[in-house]
Design an enzyme around this catalytic site. Structure first.
Site, mmCIF file in Angstrom:
data_model
loop_
_atom_site.group_PDB
_atom_site.id
_atom_site.type_symbol
_atom_site.label_atom_id
_atom_site.label_comp_id
_atom_site.label_asym_id
_atom_site.label_seq_id
_atom_site.Cartn_x
_atom_site.Cartn_y
_atom_site.Cartn_z
ATOM 1 N N ASP A 1 0.842 -1.201 0.000
ATOM 2 C CA ASP A 1 0.000 0.000 0.000
ATOM 3 C C ASP A 1 0.882 1.258 0.000
ATOM 4 O OD1 ASP A 1 0.870 -0.339 2.601
ATOM 5 O OD2 ASP A 1 -1.106 -0.087 3.526
ATOM 6 N N ASP B 1 -0.779 -6.261 -0.341
ATOM 7 C CA ASP B 1 -1.273 -5.615 0.879
ATOM 8 C C ASP B 1 -2.788 -5.449 0.814
ATOM 9 O OD1 ASP B 1 0.740 -5.133 2.709
ATOM 10 O OD2 ASP B 1 1.151 -3.077 2.046
ATOM 11 N N LYS C 1 -1.214 -9.528 2.785
ATOM 12 C CA LYS C 1 -0.616 -9.028 4.017
ATOM 13 C C LYS C 1 -1.586 -8.062 4.667
ATOM 14 C CE LYS C 1 3.133 -6.196 4.076
ATOM 15 N NZ LYS C 1 2.589 -4.982 4.710
ATOM 16 N N GLU D 1 -2.130 -5.482 8.411
ATOM 17 C CA GLU D 1 -1.493 -4.887 9.573
ATOM 18 C C GLU D 1 -2.302 -5.173 10.829
ATOM 19 O OE1 GLU D 1 -0.538 -0.741 8.920
ATOM 20 O OE2 GLU D 1 0.391 -1.178 6.979
ATOM 21 N N GLU E 1 8.273 -4.337 11.520
ATOM 22 C CA GLU E 1 8.733 -3.036 11.019
ATOM 23 C C GLU E 1 9.117 -2.117 12.163
ATOM 24 O OE1 GLU E 1 6.466 -1.092 7.925
ATOM 25 O OE2 GLU E 1 7.526 0.808 8.217
HETATM 26 N N1 LIG Z 1 8.894 5.107 0.325
HETATM 27 C C1 LIG Z 1 8.424 4.478 1.388
HETATM 28 N N2 LIG Z 1 9.234 3.655 2.083
HETATM 29 C C2 LIG Z 1 8.790 3.012 3.193
HETATM 30 O O1 LIG Z 1 9.568 2.247 3.794
HETATM 31 C C3 LIG Z 1 7.433 3.202 3.592
HETATM 32 C C4 LIG Z 1 6.625 4.065 2.825
HETATM 33 N N3 LIG Z 1 7.129 4.693 1.743
HETATM 34 N N4 LIG Z 1 5.320 4.287 3.125
HETATM 35 C C5 LIG Z 1 4.703 3.461 4.135
HETATM 36 C C6 LIG Z 1 5.622 3.196 5.213
HETATM 37 C C7 LIG Z 1 6.031 4.414 5.999
HETATM 38 N N5 LIG Z 1 7.339 4.043 6.458
HETATM 39 C C8 LIG Z 1 8.179 4.847 7.197
HETATM 40 C C9 LIG Z 1 8.288 6.196 6.898
HETATM 41 C C10 LIG Z 1 9.156 6.985 7.609
HETATM 42 C C11 LIG Z 1 9.895 6.461 8.648
HETATM 43 C C12 LIG Z 1 10.813 7.350 9.358
HETATM 44 O O2 LIG Z 1 11.265 8.324 8.820
HETATM 45 N N6 LIG Z 1 11.117 7.036 10.617
HETATM 46 C C13 LIG Z 1 12.062 7.849 11.367
HETATM 47 C C14 LIG Z 1 12.094 7.431 12.786
HETATM 48 C C15 LIG Z 1 11.056 8.147 13.558
HETATM 49 C C16 LIG Z 1 11.255 7.938 15.040
HETATM 50 O O3 LIG Z 1 11.230 6.807 15.495
HETATM 51 O O4 LIG Z 1 11.478 8.938 15.711
HETATM 52 C C17 LIG Z 1 13.458 7.633 10.797
HETATM 53 O O5 LIG Z 1 14.335 8.457 11.086
HETATM 54 O O6 LIG Z 1 13.674 6.634 10.078
HETATM 55 C C18 LIG Z 1 9.768 5.107 8.957
HETATM 56 C C19 LIG Z 1 8.904 4.306 8.217
HETATM 57 C C20 LIG Z 1 7.715 2.749 5.945
HETATM 58 N N7 LIG Z 1 6.897 2.625 4.747
HETATM 59 C C1 LIG Z 2 6.410 -3.880 4.478
HETATM 60 C C2 LIG Z 2 6.256 -2.807 3.476
HETATM 61 C C3 LIG Z 2 7.417 -2.513 2.699
HETATM 62 C C4 LIG Z 2 4.871 -2.422 3.124
HETATM 63 O O1 LIG Z 2 3.954 -2.797 3.788
HETATM 64 C C5 LIG Z 2 4.578 -1.578 1.941
HETATM 65 O O2 LIG Z 2 5.447 -1.298 1.091
HETATM 66 O O3 LIG Z 2 3.409 -1.175 1.811
HETATM 67 MG MG LIG Z 3 2.159 -1.771 3.433
#
Ligand SMILES: Nc1nc(=O)c2c([nH]1)NC[C@@H]1CN(c3ccc(C(=O)N[C@@H](CCC(=O)O)C(=O)O)cc3)CN21
Ligand SMILES: CC(C)C(=O)C(=O)O
Ligand SMILES: [Mg+2]
Length: 273
Positions: free
Chosen positions: A49, A88, A117, A119, A186
């Site tokens: 998704d 998904d 899949k 959540e 994740e």
């Molecule tokens: N392009 C993309 N990649 C992804 O992995 C992804 C998506 N989109 N969209 C759905 C979700 C959103 N995801 C994400 C998006 C951002 C972070 C992120 O920036 N996390 C912060 C940590 C935040 C904290 O714990 O304080 C980081 O610094 O990585 C993590 C997962 C993973 N998934």
């Molecule tokens: C586990 C991940 C990569 C996911 O759910 C997505 O791309 O939507």
């Molecule tokens: Mg997903």
């Protein structure tokens, strides 16, 4: 009889048998060219998704529809031979009732998915049990669950407090008991991922969850440099296709404007009279 080599897809039991034997490799895809490129190298391909964000420019994953995921699933299934196809279930397509979940998941299988899949951990155990006992393999997704962005207040790593870690651990056991064939972890810390991976008999697929998991998945656009400047911390960029695309398009525009393109070999012959 056909002489064409029959390439069989990786099956769900084969994925499960990888546990503690060899790493499971997975990536996302939503289009034919990307699906073709990753098919020889992955065990399963996920129609995520996250397509909402990387292909449609939406701010989160919440507003992609079942129909859109189904269309991308069909495109990916047509363009692959080997990889197992996991799709998904989008937000709102399975939370309402068991019947709704079966209808949505069944539709994705009719469009080429081998498994779905969803959540949620303990809260989704009944749904996982309902689907898997009726022939729909389910990959569970726990820890950082993007469909909970509004209740979490962002994409924050999960399981930092002992209480949160205990809940995620319980979620992993609940989805295994319910019949999930695997579980995506994740955004959880290595110690928790290692503990869960050691405790459950189904494979754990990590994304931002350390090498302790039985396999890894990432969003393909992230590893190719096609998802912009801001990518999650857990992403490793293996190519810069954004720069390559920009250079190619710039050259094309320059060639059209200068008259360097098209050349004679790009033109249909004009019959001389
Ligand atoms: N392009 C993309 N990649 C992804 O992995 C992804 C998506 N989109 N969209 C759905 C979700 C959103 N995801 C994400 C998006 C951002 C972070 C992120 O920036 N996390 C912060 C940590 C935040 C904290 O714990 O304080 C980081 O610094 O990585 C993590 C997962 C993973 N998934
Ligand atoms: C586990 C991940 C990569 C996911 O759910 C997505 O791309 O939507
Ligand atoms: Mg997903």
């Amino acid at each position: 009889m056909s002489v064409q080599a029959v390439v069989k897809r990786v099956t769900i039991p084969q994925l499960m048998a990888c546990k503690r034997q060899r790493k499971i490799v997975a990536l996302t895809a939503h289009s034919a060219p990307v699906a073709r490129a990753i098919d020889p190298h992955v065990d399963f391909v996920l129609i995520g998704d996250s397509t909402a964000m990387v292909a449609y420019g939406l701010p989160n994953t919440l507003s992609i529809s079942l129909e859109t995921i189904a269309q991308h699933t069909a495109a990916v299934a047509r363009s692959t031979q080997r990889a197992c196809i996991v799709a998904d279930l989008p937000f709102g397509s399975y939370q309402e009732s068991l019947a709704q979940a079966f209808r949505s998941a069944g539709y994705l299988l009719s469009q080429g998915a081998d498994a779905v899949k969803l959540e949620g951990g303990a809260i989704m155990a009944e749904t996982i049990q309902y689907l898997s006992s009726r022939g729909i393999p389910v990959l569970a997704h726990i820890g950082l669950m993007p469909q909970y962005v509004n209740t979490m207040g962002g994409y924050l790593s999960q399981g930092k407090s002992p209480e949160e870690a205990a809940r995620i651990r319980a979620d992993a056991h609940a989805v295994q008991r319910a019949g999930a064939f695997g579980v995506v972890l994740e955004g959880v810390q290595e110690a928790l991922a290692a503990e869960i991976t050691a405790q459950v008999s189904i494979p754990t697929i990590g994304i931002g969850a350390s090498p302790a998991c039985d396999g890894q998945i990432l969003v393909t656009e992230d590893i190719l440099g096609l998802s912009g400047e801001r990518v999650p911390k857990f992403v490793k960029r293996y190519a810069d296709l954004d720069t390559m695309m920009r250079k190619a398009v710039e050259q094309y525009a320059e060639d059209v404007r200068s008259g360097a393109f098209p050349e004679p070999q790009h033109c249909f012959g004009v019959k001389s009279t």
